[in-house]
Design an enzyme around this catalytic site. Structure first.
Site, PDB file in Angstrom:
ATOM      1  N   ASP A 286       0.719  -1.191   0.041  1.00 21.21           N
ATOM      2  CA  ASP A 286       0.057   0.064  -0.099  1.00 21.21           C
ATOM      3  C   ASP A 286       0.828   1.428   0.016  1.00 21.21           C
ATOM      4  O   ASP A 286       0.458   2.230  -0.221  1.00 21.21           O
ATOM      5  CB  ASP A 286      -0.916   0.140   1.176  1.00 21.21           C
ATOM      6  CG  ASP A 286      -0.254  -0.267   2.653  1.00 21.21           C
ATOM      7  OD1 ASP A 286       0.961  -0.551   2.485  1.00 21.21           O
ATOM      8  OD2 ASP A 286      -1.013  -0.457   3.496  1.00 21.21           O
TER       9      ASP A 286
ATOM     10  N   HIS B 255       8.505  -5.741  12.471  1.00 19.97           N
ATOM     11  CA  HIS B 255       9.307  -4.421  12.600  1.00 19.97           C
ATOM     12  C   HIS B 255       9.502  -4.142  13.898  1.00 19.97           C
ATOM     13  O   HIS B 255       8.547  -4.298  14.726  1.00 19.97           O
ATOM     14  CB  HIS B 255       7.872  -3.579  12.180  1.00 19.97           C
ATOM     15  CG  HIS B 255       7.527  -3.288  10.628  1.00 19.97           C
ATOM     16  ND1 HIS B 255       6.962  -4.266  10.020  1.00 19.97           N
ATOM     17  CD2 HIS B 255       7.973  -2.456   9.857  1.00 19.97           C
ATOM     18  CE1 HIS B 255       6.922  -4.211   8.700  1.00 19.97           C
ATOM     19  NE2 HIS B 255       7.356  -2.663   8.473  1.00 19.97           N
TER      20      HIS B 255
ATOM     21  N   GLU C   8      12.739   0.459  14.871  1.00 21.54           N
ATOM     22  CA  GLU C   8      12.596   1.315  14.107  1.00 21.54           C
ATOM     23  C   GLU C   8      12.725   2.973  14.613  1.00 21.54           C
ATOM     24  O   GLU C   8      13.500   3.796  14.368  1.00 21.54           O
ATOM     25  CB  GLU C   8      11.395   1.360  13.049  1.00 21.54           C
ATOM     26  CG  GLU C   8      11.329   2.445  11.997  1.00 21.54           C
ATOM     27  CD  GLU C   8      10.045   2.042  11.013  1.00 21.54           C
ATOM     28  OE1 GLU C   8       9.974   3.035  10.195  1.00 21.54           O
ATOM     29  OE2 GLU C   8       9.297   1.407  11.314  1.00 21.54           O
TER      30      GLU C   8
ATOM     31  N   ASP D 102      11.148   0.009   1.532  1.00 19.47           N
ATOM     32  CA  ASP D 102      10.016   0.102   2.423  1.00 19.47           C
ATOM     33  C   ASP D 102       8.881   0.412   1.607  1.00 19.47           C
ATOM     34  O   ASP D 102       7.943  -0.322   1.732  1.00 19.47           O
ATOM     35  CB  ASP D 102      10.529   1.209   3.540  1.00 19.47           C
ATOM     36  CG  ASP D 102       9.760   1.012   4.830  1.00 19.47           C
ATOM     37  OD1 ASP D 102       8.854  -0.104   4.861  1.00 19.47           O
ATOM     38  OD2 ASP D 102       9.877   2.116   5.493  1.00 19.47           O
TER      39      ASP D 102
END
EC number: 3.5.4.4
Length: 331
Positions: A16, A197, A200, A278
């Site tokens: 997306d 994830h 970060e 990413d």
């Protein structure tokens, strides 16, 4: 180095966040979805995050517009195909795309339809271009947990046939891994690989937890292990690969500047590091751009790049047969 011609592997790319702006316009017209403009420059401006966002949450606001038109099987298939097509045209030879099936239910699609549609688009691109791929299912941490196992069950029907791994994504809070232990365990039992994830947004402990509590084999970003010795040592001793995304990390203020990004230090200390996009649209980037940025800022030679490419191959969630085919590009 001829950055465009070099073979590339992208292990951390969000569907997306990588939608063509013109496709958003086309799909909005087809689906009668209201969007702010039908001018491609206007739409691109809404989809691309500023070079410097105040934080990750601001960066994540750029996803609402593309997601609004990603609610039908045809739309999901098209967007998946186009992402693999765009990647193939810059010599990406293997691409792992992640997406959150929970975000695509506004038109009452079930998870199997949603996952099947993106896999179908990927297969169409694989047939047309010299690229291979797989999908990673991302659980969106801000959404309710009651249908996570349903996502895992639906994806299990595609395991090792288009779907390979389980992920946790969205904004990062300290200690989040503890809430997801049963879901990661269930995914592992079903045969999923695990990438999470973590690290970060300044929380190195989350990387330690993702590996020790959730069984992560790879970490999305992971850059803040540089301020958490235990996490750093665990990543090193367990040979956990880091999916670094340099441009995105600068945009989201995960690091202050590309010069302060720890990628180069990690690589030279023997950590398993990979270079990834990413979000091709939200970060206005490509693998070619990311490779050039990394090579120039971290003083990578062609030999260094081939070593990093090999790390990407070794840590890809794919078959030995595909890995052997990918290694032939650097023979």
């Amino acid at each position: 180095m001829n950055y465009l011609q070099l073979p590339k592997i992208d292990l951390h790319c969000h569907l997306d966040g990588s939608v063509r702006p013109q496709t958003v316009i086309d799909l909005a017209k087809l689906q009668d979805v209201t969007i702010p403009s039908f001018n491609v420059d206007d739409i691109k401006a809404l989809m691309v995050a500023p070079a410097s966002c105040p934080n990750l949450d601001e960066y994540l606001t750029r996803f609402a517009l593309p997601v609004s038109v990603m609610q039908t099987e045809a739309a999901l298939e098209r967007i998946s195909f186009e992402l693999f097509e765009d990647a193939a045209k810059e010599n990406v030879k293997y691409l792992e795309v992640r997406f959150g099936p929970q975000l695509h239910q506004k038109m009452s699609l079930n998870f199997e339809q949603i996952i099947g549609s993106v896999v179908k688009g990927m297969r169409r691109a694989e047939a047309q271009y010299d690229i291979k791929g797989n999908y990673i299912l991302s659980i969106i941490k801000v959404l309710p947990k009651d249908d996570i196992n349903d996502v895992i069950d639906a994806g299990a029907k595609f395991l090792n046939n288009g779907v390979v791994a389980f992920d946790l994504a969205a904004s990062e809070e300290p200690g989040f891994c503890h809430e997801y232990i049963p879901y990661a365990k269930y995914a592992l039992e079903k045969g999923y690989r695990i990438t999470i994830h973590a690290g970060e947004q300044g929380v190195g402990q989350n990387v330690y937890d993702a590996i020790s509590l959730l069984g992560a084999e790879r970490i999305g970003h992971g850059i803040h292990i540089n301020s958490h010795q235990q996490a750093y040592e665990l990543v090193k001793t367990e040979a956990v690969a880091l999916e670094t995304c340099p441009s995105s990390n600068v945009q989201t203020k995960a690091v202050e500047s590309i010069e302060s990004h720890p990628f180069g230090d990690f690589y030279r200390d023997g950590l398993l590091v990979t270079i990834n996009t990413d979000n091709r649209t939200v970060s206005d980037t490509t693998m070619t751009k990311e490779l050039q940025l990394a090579a120039e800022k971290f003083n990578l030679t062609e030999a260094d790049y081939f070593a990093i490419y090999k790390m990407s191959v070794d840590n890809a969630f794919t078959s030995d047969e595909v890995k052997l085919s990918l290694l032939k590009f650097i023979d």
